[in-house]
Design a protein around this motif. Sequence first.
Motif, PDB file in Angstrom:
ATOM      1  N   VAL A  40      28.668  46.941  39.745  1.00  0.00           N
ATOM      2  CA  VAL A  40      28.417  45.852  40.704  1.00  0.00           C
ATOM      3  C   VAL A  40      29.205  44.609  40.308  1.00  0.00           C
ATOM      4  N   ASN A  41      29.138  44.222  39.040  1.00  0.00           N
ATOM      5  CA  ASN A  41      29.877  43.043  38.576  1.00  0.00           C
ATOM      6  C   ASN A  41      31.384  43.242  38.694  1.00  0.00           C
ATOM      7  N   LEU A  42      31.851  44.433  38.349  1.00  0.00           N
ATOM      8  CA  LEU A  42      33.284  44.713  38.467  1.00  0.00           C
ATOM      9  C   LEU A  42      33.730  44.710  39.923  1.00  0.00           C
ATOM     10  N   SER A  43      32.906  45.221  40.789  1.00  0.00           N
ATOM     11  CA  SER A  43      33.240  45.242  42.216  1.00  0.00           C
ATOM     12  C   SER A  43      33.374  43.833  42.781  1.00  0.00           C
ATOM     13  N   VAL A  44      32.488  42.948  42.368  1.00  0.00           N
ATOM     14  CA  VAL A  44      32.560  41.548  42.804  1.00  0.00           C
ATOM     15  C   VAL A  44      33.885  40.937  42.343  1.00  0.00           C
ATOM     16  N   LEU A  45      34.282  41.221  41.113  1.00  0.00           N
ATOM     17  CA  LEU A  45      35.561  40.721  40.603  1.00  0.00           C
ATOM     18  C   LEU A  45      36.735  41.343  41.356  1.00  0.00           C
ATOM     19  N   LYS A  46      36.689  42.648  41.501  1.00  0.00           N
ATOM     20  CA  LYS A  46      37.782  43.380  42.154  1.00  0.00           C
ATOM     21  C   LYS A  46      38.014  42.896  43.577  1.00  0.00           C
ATOM     22  N   ASN A  47      36.952  42.570  44.263  1.00  0.00           N
ATOM     23  CA  ASN A  47      37.055  42.131  45.653  1.00  0.00           C
ATOM     24  C   ASN A  47      37.207  40.615  45.783  1.00  0.00           C
ATOM     25  N   ASP A  48      37.454  39.963  44.653  1.00  0.00           N
ATOM     26  CA  ASP A  48      37.739  38.523  44.620  1.00  0.00           C
ATOM     27  C   ASP A  48      36.602  37.683  45.196  1.00  0.00           C
ATOM     28  N   ARG A  49      35.360  38.093  44.933  1.00  0.00           N
ATOM     29  CA  ARG A  49      34.205  37.344  45.428  1.00  0.00           C
ATOM     30  C   ARG A  49      33.433  36.648  44.309  1.00  0.00           C
ATOM     31  N   ALA A  50      33.932  36.744  43.079  1.00  0.00           N
ATOM     32  CA  ALA A  50      33.231  36.138  41.942  1.00  0.00           C
ATOM     33  C   ALA A  50      33.348  34.620  41.972  1.00  0.00           C
ATOM     34  N   LYS A  51      32.249  33.967  41.640  1.00  0.00           N
ATOM     35  CA  LYS A  51      32.239  32.510  41.527  1.00  0.00           C
ATOM     36  C   LYS A  51      32.287  32.094  40.069  1.00  0.00           C
ATOM     37  N   ALA A  52      31.973  33.031  39.167  1.00  0.00           N
ATOM     38  CA  ALA A  52      31.966  32.758  37.734  1.00  0.00           C
ATOM     39  C   ALA A  52      32.091  34.083  36.987  1.00  0.00           C
ATOM     40  N   ILE A  53      32.468  33.999  35.722  1.00  0.00           N
ATOM     41  CA  ILE A  53      32.536  35.188  34.872  1.00  0.00           C
ATOM     42  C   ILE A  53      32.191  34.762  33.449  1.00  0.00           C
ATOM     43  N   ARG A  54      31.402  35.561  32.778  1.00  0.00           N
ATOM     44  CA  ARG A  54      31.060  35.278  31.383  1.00  0.00           C
ATOM     45  C   ARG A  54      32.269  35.573  30.510  1.00  0.00           C
ATOM     46  N   PHE A  55      32.434  34.768  29.467  1.00  0.00           N
ATOM     47  CA  PHE A  55      33.533  34.997  28.545  1.00  0.00           C
ATOM     48  C   PHE A  55      33.448  36.396  27.939  1.00  0.00           C
ATOM     49  N   SER A  56      32.258  36.854  27.620  1.00  0.00           N
ATOM     50  CA  SER A  56      32.102  38.179  27.005  1.00  0.00           C
ATOM     51  C   SER A  56      32.569  39.283  27.963  1.00  0.00           C
ATOM     52  N   THR A  57      32.302  39.115  29.251  1.00  0.00           N
ATOM     53  CA  THR A  57      32.757  40.087  30.252  1.00  0.00           C
ATOM     54  C   THR A  57      34.274  40.046  30.360  1.00  0.00           C
ATOM     55  N   LEU A  58      34.816  38.860  30.394  1.00  0.00           N
ATOM     56  CA  LEU A  58      36.259  38.675  30.490  1.00  0.00           C
ATOM     57  C   LEU A  58      36.970  39.317  29.299  1.00  0.00           C
ATOM     58  N   VAL A  59      36.455  39.090  28.107  1.00  0.00           N
ATOM     59  CA  VAL A  59      37.047  39.660  26.898  1.00  0.00           C
ATOM     60  C   VAL A  59      36.956  41.181  26.919  1.00  0.00           C
ATOM     61  N   SER A  60      35.825  41.725  27.312  1.00  0.00           N
ATOM     62  CA  SER A  60      35.654  43.183  27.362  1.00  0.00           C
ATOM     63  C   SER A  60      36.645  43.830  28.319  1.00  0.00           C
ATOM     64  N   ILE A  61      36.791  43.243  29.493  1.00  0.00           N
ATOM     65  CA  ILE A  61      37.715  43.785  30.491  1.00  0.00           C
ATOM     66  C   ILE A  61      39.150  43.726  29.972  1.00  0.00           C
ATOM     67  N   CYS A  62      39.537  42.589  29.428  1.00  0.00           N
ATOM     68  CA  CYS A  62      40.904  42.432  28.937  1.00  0.00           C
ATOM     69  C   CYS A  62      41.208  43.365  27.771  1.00  0.00           C
TER      70      CYS A  62
END
Length: 78
Positions: free
Chosen positions: A41-63
């Motif tokens: 669900v969180n990845l889908s929100v990011l993928k579809n460019d609908r995110a208003k915020a992202i946690r640093f820990s999520t950002l680091v994990s994805i990268c």
Amino acid sequence: MARNNDDMDLSSGVHCRLDALLHERSMTLTRLGELAGVSIVNLSVLKNDRAKAIRFSTLVSICRVLECEIGELLVLEK
């Protein structure tokens, strides 16, 4: 005080390139979620460019999983 339409713009000016990065790596959203420990669900929100915020820990994990820099994932819109 009432807001005008210019104040109601919800765009942050930041674009998430997750879809393109997944495509370049032939990786599915499901697989990224498994490897990064992030919900679909969180990845889908990011993928579809609908995110208003992202946690640093999520950002680091994805990268880390995508082996990319933060600036490759998140870019400023022109």
